[in-house]
Design an enzyme around this catalytic site. Structure first.
Site, PDB file in Angstrom:
ATOM      1  N   ASP A   9      51.314  40.876 -39.810  1.00 43.55           N
ATOM      2  CA  ASP A   9      51.096  39.764 -40.742  1.00 43.55           C
ATOM      3  C   ASP A   9      50.870  40.324 -42.147  1.00 43.55           C
ATOM      4  OD1 ASP A   9      50.574  36.982 -41.469  1.00 43.55           O
ATOM      5  OD2 ASP A   9      48.511  37.601 -41.750  1.00 43.55           O
ATOM      6  N   SER A  10      50.947  39.418 -43.131  1.00 40.34           N
ATOM      7  CA  SER A  10      50.671  39.818 -44.514  1.00 40.34           C
ATOM      8  C   SER A  10      49.187  40.145 -44.718  1.00 40.34           C
ATOM      9  CB  SER A  10      51.079  38.687 -45.456  1.00 40.34           C
ATOM     10  OG  SER A  10      50.400  37.498 -45.085  1.00 40.34           O
ATOM     11  N   CYS A  72      53.370  36.318 -39.180  1.00 38.94           N
ATOM     12  CA  CYS A  72      53.415  35.701 -40.508  1.00 38.94           C
ATOM     13  C   CYS A  72      54.606  34.739 -40.601  1.00 38.94           C
ATOM     14  CB  CYS A  72      53.567  36.804 -41.552  1.00 38.94           C
ATOM     15  SG  CYS A  72      53.609  36.192 -43.231  1.00 38.94           S
ATOM     16  N   GLU A 149      40.593  31.202 -47.088  1.00 39.79           N
ATOM     17  CA  GLU A 149      40.003  32.540 -47.290  1.00 39.79           C
ATOM     18  C   GLU A 149      38.640  32.441 -47.972  1.00 39.79           C
ATOM     19  OE1 GLU A 149      42.784  35.449 -48.703  1.00 39.79           O
ATOM     20  OE2 GLU A 149      44.050  35.150 -46.947  1.00 39.79           O
ATOM     21  N   CYS A 188      51.918  27.988 -41.042  1.00 36.90           N
ATOM     22  CA  CYS A 188      51.289  29.095 -41.777  1.00 36.90           C
ATOM     23  C   CYS A 188      50.106  29.596 -40.942  1.00 36.90           C
ATOM     24  CB  CYS A 188      50.802  28.597 -43.142  1.00 36.90           C
ATOM     25  SG  CYS A 188      49.831  29.814 -44.055  1.00 36.90           S
ATOM     26  N   HIS A 190      47.218  30.522 -41.643  1.00 38.39           N
ATOM     27  CA  HIS A 190      45.858  30.107 -42.011  1.00 38.39           C
ATOM     28  C   HIS A 190      45.516  28.685 -41.555  1.00 38.39           C
ATOM     29  CE1 HIS A 190      46.246  33.637 -44.431  1.00 38.39           C
ATOM     30  NE2 HIS A 190      45.107  33.455 -45.077  1.00 38.39           N
TER      31      HIS A 190
HETATM   32  N1  DGL Z   1      50.682  34.786 -43.436  1.00 33.48           N
HETATM   33  C1  DGL Z   1      51.255  33.842 -44.379  1.00 33.48           C
HETATM   34  C2  DGL Z   1      52.087  32.819 -43.620  1.00 33.48           C
HETATM   35  O1  DGL Z   1      51.890  32.563 -42.448  1.00 33.48           O
HETATM   36  C3  DGL Z   1      50.187  33.171 -45.222  1.00 33.48           C
HETATM   37  C4  DGL Z   1      49.502  34.095 -46.215  1.00 33.48           C
HETATM   38  C5  DGL Z   1      50.469  34.682 -47.222  1.00 33.48           C
HETATM   39  O2  DGL Z   1      50.999  33.927 -48.079  1.00 33.48           O
HETATM   40  O3  DGL Z   1      50.687  35.886 -47.159  1.00 33.48           O
HETATM   41  O4  DGL Z   1      52.974  32.233 -44.199  1.00 33.48           O
END
Ligand code: DGL
Length: 268
Positions: A9-10, A72, A149, A188, A190
């Site tokens: 993931d990011s 992600c 966050e 997403c 989050h």
């Molecule tokens: N992990 C990203 C997603 O699921 C969200 C956070 C980001 O923008 O890096 O799209």
């Protein structure tokens, strides 16, 4: 032998996917890679996201994973084919499982997808949903990532922002009447943390689909339930920026404290 699954993931958000994976395959070993130095991906270009995602996937492959889960949504939307081409292990993204689940439960065959700017601009969810016979309305909700966050998952500001983003989406642009969508896809990493709040904001008849849950179910389908049985497997986390922040924020996404985090530099 329990499989070793790489989860990429990011940042910390993909820990919501890892959490679901550990629910259904507790005995598997997991290597989680959070590219926190380059977070957020949601506002970046295809070229940049693909570059970072491929470097992260190579790192995990070199550490012996047998399968890669791209947790992600943005990386899946922008770079899944590039990631698949770059590694030898099977790669599972989060978009197709989420779209498939939406199609399974929808009566009206109309869905609303909420996601980052980059995911929405790519229309990856729209394409995936079309393949399952669904129409999709996509809505970027860029403020949700920073709000989550910040820990504001049950905050009046987040509730107000959700109304601004979502109330209109369930109406037809032309006549303002309900648009017929009966599913909301959380596109997403989050957003699962906002699920209780979103439940109050979204019309009652609309079911919420969490891509994290659907992806975990897909991995079970591929590996078989037996593969993840037994006592809890190992979890090792890698982050490209502050370990302290990963520990503090990551625990909220995983739902339990995280130890065993290593700082890595994939740009070397
Ligand atoms: N992990 C990203 C997603 O699921 C969200 C956070 C980001 O923008 O890096 O799209």
């Amino acid at each position: 032998m329990a499989p070793t699954i790489g989860v990429f993931d990011s940042g910390f958000g993909g820990l919501t996917v890892l959490r679901e994976l550990r629910n259904v395959l507790p005995g598997a070993n997991y290597l989680y890679f959070g590219d926190t130095a380059h977070l957020p991906y949601g506002a970046k270009s295809v070229r940049t996201v693909a570059k970072y995602a491929i470097a992260s996937a190579h790192f995990l492959e070199q550490h012996g994973i047998e399968m890669l889960v791209v947790a992600c949504n943005t990386a899946t939307a922008l770079a899944l084919d590039d990631i698949r081409a770059a590694v030898r292990v099977p790669v599972v993204g989060v978009i197709e499982p989420g779209a498939q689940r939406a199609a399974e439960i929808s009566q009206t065959k109309k869905a609303v997808v909420i996601a980052t700017d980059a995911t929405v601009s790519s229309h990856a969810y729209q394409r995936a949903l079309h393949q399952f016979g669904m129409e999709a309305t996509e809505k970027a909700c860029p403020l949700f990532v920073p709000l989550v966050e910040e820990g504001w998952v049950e905050h009046p500001v987040t509730e107000q922002v959700s109304h601004i983003y979502i109330d209109q989406v369930f109406q037809d642009a032309a006549d303002g009447k309900p648009n017929g969508a009966d599913v909301l896809v959380l596109g997403c990493t989050h957003y699962p943390l906002l699920r209780p709040l979103l439940r109050r904001v979204v019309p009652e008849h609309v079911e919420i689909v969490d891509s994290a849950e659907s992806t975990a179910a897909k991995v079970v389908e591929i590996l078989g339930k037996e593969s993840g049985r037994g006592s809890t497997g190992n979890l090792r986390c890698y982050a490209t920026d502050s370990i302290e922040k990963f520990q503090r924020l990551g625990g909220k996404f995983l739902g339990q404290p995280i130890e065993n985090i290593e700082l890595v530099d994939i740009e070397k």
